[in-house]
Design an enzyme around this catalytic site. Sequence first.
Site, short mmCIF file in Angstrom:
data_model
loop_
_atom_site.label_atom_id
_atom_site.label_comp_id
_atom_site.label_asym_id
_atom_site.label_seq_id
_atom_site.Cartn_x
_atom_site.Cartn_y
_atom_site.Cartn_z
CG HIS A 122 -1.99 -1.17 1.18
ND1 HIS A 122 -2.99 -1.52 2.18
CD2 HIS A 122 -2.36 -1.72 0.06
CE1 HIS A 122 -3.52 -2.41 1.96
NE2 HIS A 122 -3.40 -2.80 0.54
CB CYS A 189 4.45 19.27 -13.21
SG CYS A 189 3.07 18.64 -12.06
CB SER A 228 -3.43 -8.36 8.31
OG SER A 228 -4.36 -7.94 7.28
ZN LIG Z 1 3.85 17.02 -10.91
#
Ligand SMILES: [Zn+2]
Length: 296
Positions: A122, A189, A228
């Site tokens: 995960h 970005c 778990s």
């Molecule tokens: Zn990015």
Amino acid sequence: MENEGPMDDRSHLAHLLREGDVLVMTGAGLSTESGLPDYRGPDGVRRVEPMTVSEFRAGVAARQRYWSRSYVGWERFRTARPNEAHRHLAALEKAGLFETTITQNVDGLAQQAGSRDVIELHGNLGRAVCLNCRALADREWIQQQFATRNPVFAQDAERARDLPLRPDGDVDIDPSLIHDIELVVCPTCGSDLLKPDVVMFGESVPKDLVAHCFNRLERAKSLLVVGSSLGVMSGFRFARRAAERDIPIVLVNTGWSRAEHLATRHVHRPLSEVLQEAVWDVLGDVDRDASGDRRR
Ligand SMILES: [Zn+2]
């Protein structure tokens, strides 16, 4: 198998470990002794409704809420330390009694304890991933950026530090604290779609990672599930496959398990005790010498 006593379970587990090629799966129950809460109570009922990935993607407000709460929780999450159960598993791995651990935990505590071959099913909360360009960002960097961009919040948040940590690694802070939050943006970005690099509810585990885990399972002689309930399909499917292969499945957890009907044994005892006994039984004096410093 209900009437098997603890000694029988103990011998069975020692036997499987000696046979070798055990595949170990771990979950949140392993880290509760380190102070990180589990999603479910002993009855298997989910106590917390975590944010889903579609909520997270849907809007700035959800991301502001997520990162504000997570900013507060991170300090406690980050400072959690491995417990005895993590250390026993690491000792068994180091001694060559099994190779791989598939963990559903996102806390990195198995690796901190010394486990080397760990598949993080995960993800890991110590990283974030940009949903726009897939670049990764370090969590500590995000914390610093968040505090710089939101100095008033960062100061107010000090008051919330003692509130209980929740399973997502966040804290249920007063919603009135969350206003005018400026999100941290991707260093590559510039998008504000930075998501913790964990599989959120409503999201799937990457296919190649699942294939890798099934591959390990095909080679295994037994499956040992520690801490778990296998309540979510991402973990449960491995127990189902192990049952199809007709290999022994041992569950060690203190509560309910979805794989109860598939298991050869379900050991309802504290994990650290069960694993301590396994270390004694299988490693004996070798381990006592190797880890002598810790015991003295
Ligand atoms: Zn990015």
